[in-house]
Scaffold this active site. Structure first.
Site, PDB file in Angstrom:
ATOM      1  N   ASP A  79       0.858  -1.186   0.000  1.00 20.53           N
ATOM      2  CA  ASP A  79       0.000   0.000   0.000  1.00 20.53           C
ATOM      3  C   ASP A  79       0.893   1.234   0.000  1.00 20.53           C
ATOM      4  OD1 ASP A  79      -1.780   2.099   0.547  1.00 20.53           O
ATOM      5  OD2 ASP A  79      -3.059   0.831   1.782  1.00 20.53           O
ATOM      6  N   LEU A  83       0.187   3.140   6.462  1.00 17.32           N
ATOM      7  CA  LEU A  83      -0.786   3.058   7.556  1.00 17.32           C
ATOM      8  C   LEU A  83      -1.724   4.259   7.509  1.00 17.32           C
ATOM      9  CD1 LEU A  83      -1.888   1.700  10.040  1.00 17.32           C
ATOM     10  CD2 LEU A  83      -0.068   2.739  11.395  1.00 17.32           C
ATOM     11  N   HIS A  84      -2.965   4.009   7.103  1.00 24.79           N
ATOM     12  CA  HIS A  84      -3.977   5.063   7.011  1.00 24.79           C
ATOM     13  C   HIS A  84      -5.290   4.512   7.550  1.00 24.79           C
ATOM     14  CE1 HIS A  84      -5.577   2.999   3.413  1.00 24.79           C
ATOM     15  NE2 HIS A  84      -4.305   2.781   3.134  1.00 24.79           N
ATOM     16  N   GLY A  85      -6.369   5.244   7.359  1.00 23.34           N
ATOM     17  CA  GLY A  85      -7.636   4.884   7.983  1.00 23.34           C
ATOM     18  C   GLY A  85      -8.139   3.493   7.657  1.00 23.34           C
ATOM     19  N   ALA A  88      -5.857   1.076   9.540  1.00 15.27           N
ATOM     20  CA  ALA A  88      -5.950   1.210  10.993  1.00 15.27           C
ATOM     21  C   ALA A  88      -7.289   0.731  11.538  1.00 15.27           C
ATOM     22  CB  ALA A  88      -5.715   2.662  11.402  1.00 15.27           C
TER      23      ALA A  88
END
Length: 238
Positions: A79, A83-85, A88
């Site tokens: 990706d 680390l994104h919404g 997470a």
């Protein structure tokens, strides 16, 4: 909208198809971004029970075997956004890791991005950024036997290097690969160039399987079809 909502909505537009989907996705970010001033008026939330980190703490001697001595990979994902919404919330809830590890030489050298990744981790889950060489060492360290890790790679090349070094990944979730000059758009969230195509084909030869989904609720796409489409588009551009 508060600032965290704006940032998450802006990032989500690259991988979500409708305004309704984006709006539903950023609700949790919106809640976290609302602050009551003065802070003494902020409603107190019930304390959340932190998950066991599964990570060696303190000075554990080298050679110590914890659990079965083998780190568990609950998800390995490619990706560009790391680390994104969506990761997470959606993927963390679906796979239940106790540690998120961003594996990237470039990000490991970037103090700002490392701090942002650490802060983006959901409650009860630790997030670290390590260079590829360090991840290879961790994969062979028996002190990580109780760790359930979610690995995040920016590129398929980073994933290939880690696997060749001994990181025992059997399947890779292909979530998002951003467009840049020289790449072709294969679908709404994946862009590839010849180097990417060759890397995925090499991963296939190593026996790695692919799960092409941006979120757990998405229907998986066929990687062979996507690679064929990418190759056709690259050939047309040459």
């Amino acid at each position: 909208m508060n600032l965290p909502m704006v940032i998450e909505a802006y990032a989500s537009r690259f991988s979500m198809e409708s305004a309704h989907e984006i709006a539903a996705h950023i609700i949790e970010t919106a809640k976290d971004g609302v602050k009551v001033m003065p802070e003494s008026l902020q409603p107190k939330e019930a304390p959340k029970q932190a998950a066991a980190s599964g990570q060696p703490t303190g000075a554990i001697p080298e050679g110590t075997v914890i659990g079965d001595g083998k780190i568990k990979y609950v998800l390995a994902r490619i990706d560009t956004r790391l680390l994104h919404g969506q990761v997470a919330t959606g993927w963390t809830k679906a796979m239940n890791p106790n540690r998120i590890i961003v594996v990237s030489d470039s990000v490991a050298k970037d103090k700002l991005r490392k701090n942002m990744i650490a802060q983006a981790a959901p409650s009860g889950v630790h997030a670290n950024t390590v260079p590829i060489k360090k991840m290879i060492e961790v994969a062979k360290d028996p002190r990580f036997g109780n760790t359930k890790a979610m690995l995040l790679f920016e590129t398929p090349q980073d994933a290939l290097e880690a696997i060749k070094g001994g990181v025992d990944i059997k399947e890779i979730n292909v979530g998002s690969m951003a467009y840049s000059d020289g790449k072709v758009n294969v679908n709404q969230v994946l862009a590839m160039d010849q180097k990417d195509i060759d890397t995925f084909n090499e991963l296939k030869k190593l026996g790695v399987k692919f799960d092409v989904r941006k979120v757990p609720s998405s229907s998986p796409e066929n990687m062979d079809n996507l690679l064929k489409k990418a190759q056709d588009l690259v050939n047309q551009g040459n």
